[in-house]
Design a protein around this motif. Sequence first.
Motif, short mmCIF file in Angstrom:
data_model
loop_
_atom_site.label_atom_id
_atom_site.label_comp_id
_atom_site.label_asym_id
_atom_site.label_seq_id
_atom_site.Cartn_x
_atom_site.Cartn_y
_atom_site.Cartn_z
N ILE A 166 0.86 -1.17 0.00
CA ILE A 166 0.00 0.00 0.00
C ILE A 166 0.90 1.23 0.00
O ILE A 166 1.71 1.41 0.90
N CYS A 167 0.78 2.04 -1.01
CA CYS A 167 1.54 3.30 -1.09
C CYS A 167 3.04 3.11 -0.90
O CYS A 167 3.70 3.88 -0.19
N GLY A 168 3.59 2.07 -1.52
CA GLY A 168 5.03 1.85 -1.46
C GLY A 168 5.53 1.22 -0.19
O GLY A 168 6.74 1.08 0.00
N THR A 169 4.63 0.81 0.69
CA THR A 169 5.03 0.12 1.93
C THR A 169 4.56 -1.33 1.87
O THR A 169 3.41 -1.60 1.54
N LEU A 170 5.46 -2.25 2.17
CA LEU A 170 5.14 -3.67 2.21
C LEU A 170 4.63 -4.03 3.61
O LEU A 170 5.31 -3.76 4.61
N TYR A 171 3.45 -4.64 3.66
CA TYR A 171 2.88 -5.10 4.94
C TYR A 171 2.88 -6.63 4.93
O TYR A 171 2.40 -7.26 3.99
N VAL A 172 3.41 -7.21 6.01
CA VAL A 172 3.59 -8.66 6.09
C VAL A 172 2.80 -9.20 7.27
O VAL A 172 2.87 -8.65 8.38
N ASN A 200 2.01 -12.28 10.01
CA ASN A 200 2.87 -13.22 10.72
C ASN A 200 2.42 -14.67 10.57
O ASN A 200 3.10 -15.58 11.02
N SER A 201 1.26 -14.89 9.93
CA SER A 201 0.75 -16.25 9.78
C SER A 201 -0.32 -16.27 8.71
O SER A 201 -0.84 -15.22 8.30
N HIS A 202 -0.65 -17.49 8.25
CA HIS A 202 -1.78 -17.65 7.33
C HIS A 202 -2.96 -18.31 8.05
O HIS A 202 -3.97 -18.60 7.43
N LEU A 203 -2.82 -18.54 9.36
CA LEU A 203 -3.82 -19.26 10.13
C LEU A 203 -4.60 -18.31 11.04
O LEU A 203 -4.39 -17.08 11.03
N THR A 204 -5.48 -18.89 11.87
CA THR A 204 -6.27 -18.09 12.81
C THR A 204 -5.36 -17.31 13.76
O THR A 204 -4.33 -17.81 14.20
N GLY A 205 -5.75 -16.09 14.06
CA GLY A 205 -4.95 -15.25 14.94
C GLY A 205 -3.90 -14.44 14.22
O GLY A 205 -3.06 -13.80 14.85
N ALA A 206 -3.93 -14.47 12.89
CA ALA A 206 -2.93 -13.72 12.12
C ALA A 206 -3.12 -12.22 12.30
O ALA A 206 -4.22 -11.74 12.57
N LYS A 207 -2.04 -11.50 12.11
CA LYS A 207 -2.08 -10.04 12.16
C LYS A 207 -0.99 -9.49 11.25
O LYS A 207 -0.03 -10.20 10.90
N VAL A 208 -1.14 -8.24 10.85
CA VAL A 208 -0.08 -7.56 10.11
C VAL A 208 0.98 -7.17 11.13
O VAL A 208 0.72 -6.41 12.06
N TYR A 209 2.17 -7.72 10.94
CA TYR A 209 3.18 -7.72 11.99
C TYR A 209 4.39 -6.86 11.63
O TYR A 209 5.11 -6.40 12.52
N TYR A 210 4.62 -6.64 10.33
CA TYR A 210 5.86 -6.02 9.89
C TYR A 210 5.55 -5.11 8.71
O TYR A 210 4.74 -5.45 7.84
N ALA A 211 6.17 -3.94 8.69
CA ALA A 211 5.97 -2.99 7.59
C ALA A 211 7.33 -2.47 7.14
O ALA A 211 8.14 -2.03 7.97
N TYR A 212 7.55 -2.50 5.82
CA TYR A 212 8.82 -2.00 5.27
C TYR A 212 8.51 -0.90 4.26
O TYR A 212 7.78 -1.11 3.28
N SER A 213 9.05 0.29 4.49
CA SER A 213 8.82 1.43 3.61
C SER A 213 9.91 1.52 2.56
O SER A 213 11.10 1.65 2.89
N THR A 214 9.53 1.46 1.29
CA THR A 214 10.51 1.63 0.22
C THR A 214 10.91 3.09 0.07
O THR A 214 11.95 3.40 -0.54
#
Length: 485
Positions: A407-413, A415-429
């Motif tokens: 989103i807008c040049g930032t990568l959002y990652v 932490n899992s593909h299962l239940t309880g997942a959340k966006v855990y890491y963001a890297y700004s280009t």
Amino acid sequence: ILTPILTLTLTLTLTPTLTPTLTPTLTPILTLTLTPILTLTLTPILTLILTPILTPILTLTLTSAQDADGRCVCTVVAPEQNLCSRDAKGRRLKRLLEKVQNMTQSIQILNLRTQRDFQYIMRMENQIKGLRSRFRQVESDRRTHVSKNFQELKGKMASLQPLIPVLEQYKTDTRLVSQFQEEIRILSAVLMGIQEEGGADDYEELRPRVLKLETRLHSCMNKLTCGQLMKISGPLTVKTSGTRFGAWMSDPQEPLQNNRVWYMDRYTNNKIVKEFKSLSDFVAGVESRTYNLPFKWAGTNHVVFNGSLYYNKMQSNIIVRYSLETGRVVTQRALQSAGFHNVYPYTWGGFSDIDLMTDELGLWAVYATNQNAGNIVVSKLDPETLQILNTWNTEYSKRNAGESFMICGTLYVTNSHLTGAKVYYAYSTKTSTYQYIDIPFHNQYFHLSMLDYNARDRALYGWNNGHQVLFNVTLFHLIKTEEES
């Protein structure tokens, strides 16, 4: 087109976010199309007047109540349609009404995107006032204060000072939105009155007013800048179909009135792509076209962008650009050093080594290499030639990531593909920096194998254990001032 025996109940949840609304199949012979932005938002700052315009000859009876959870439940009863739409002038009025409807929806988007930001700026205004008072006190008696504290306070004041013109711009835009709402309400009433009276002599007079209003609205919306992810809500289940793994998407470069959907079931050993003319056709299973790709794909991380399908060729690190208009491969290029065929997949596997994605800034590839120790690499691609324009190496392990999106040049990652997942890491280009964040989202069906952002819809498309879902995103962004524009 609604029938005289249809009663539609809409549940409108009062949130400050954009909710792409599902197009449900109501009866075996009827599909009702609802637009992706039919959401009523009530705030102390703005109150949008929802004016549904379904057809030029349709009037509605609307009642409302509140359920136990405090949500507004609205019931719409549509009378039987007459046949005056066959008249040529009636059809012209219909097109004009549809344009007004689109503008109403665009105003809703603008309002939803600015409400949260406006509230934030209001809080910042209070901080500015407090700092200004303290700053004056320190300035008047600075000899009694330590120089370091004085400079620190002065720096904070300087950092907040630019928010003052931004706040004033928000107040101006708030008044503009209110004016737009009133003008559209008046135009809609006039158009409906003309139609009911059976005369269209004022059509040419009204048309310039609509076009002028549309131009002003677009000018206002163009002030929106790129945003930072604040919240993910949903999901909204659009359909349940296919296997556990797959991909579905729309083209963020298409106009809002076009809402074609492309569907690619399974993560490997397949090369059949199905196209649907609209979201309602997708829900109903009415295909408009089928593509037989020359190469099978790997993974579920494909994307449609500006009329072309981009995907990873099976058992290779080659990216294929396939024209949906001509039904031919335009170009293909190897992504140098990128791992493939489950060397560096996401946690769920499925040959998800190379993830193609788009955002407001263009086309991206996310993958991992041996040179970067299996950590995520982000590359900006030329959508025409597939050449790498720029590359960033992160320190986040590709195998430990559940899914990711830009989103807008930032990568959002996640932490899992299962239940309880959340966006855990963001890297700004933009800054080549990262941060650990905590943005939860509801993994309703327990196994996510595709998650991609669509900049036009401001939503995340997901494939969740055989369910095609949409997640709503809330972005924090500023409105550009006149000087910046």
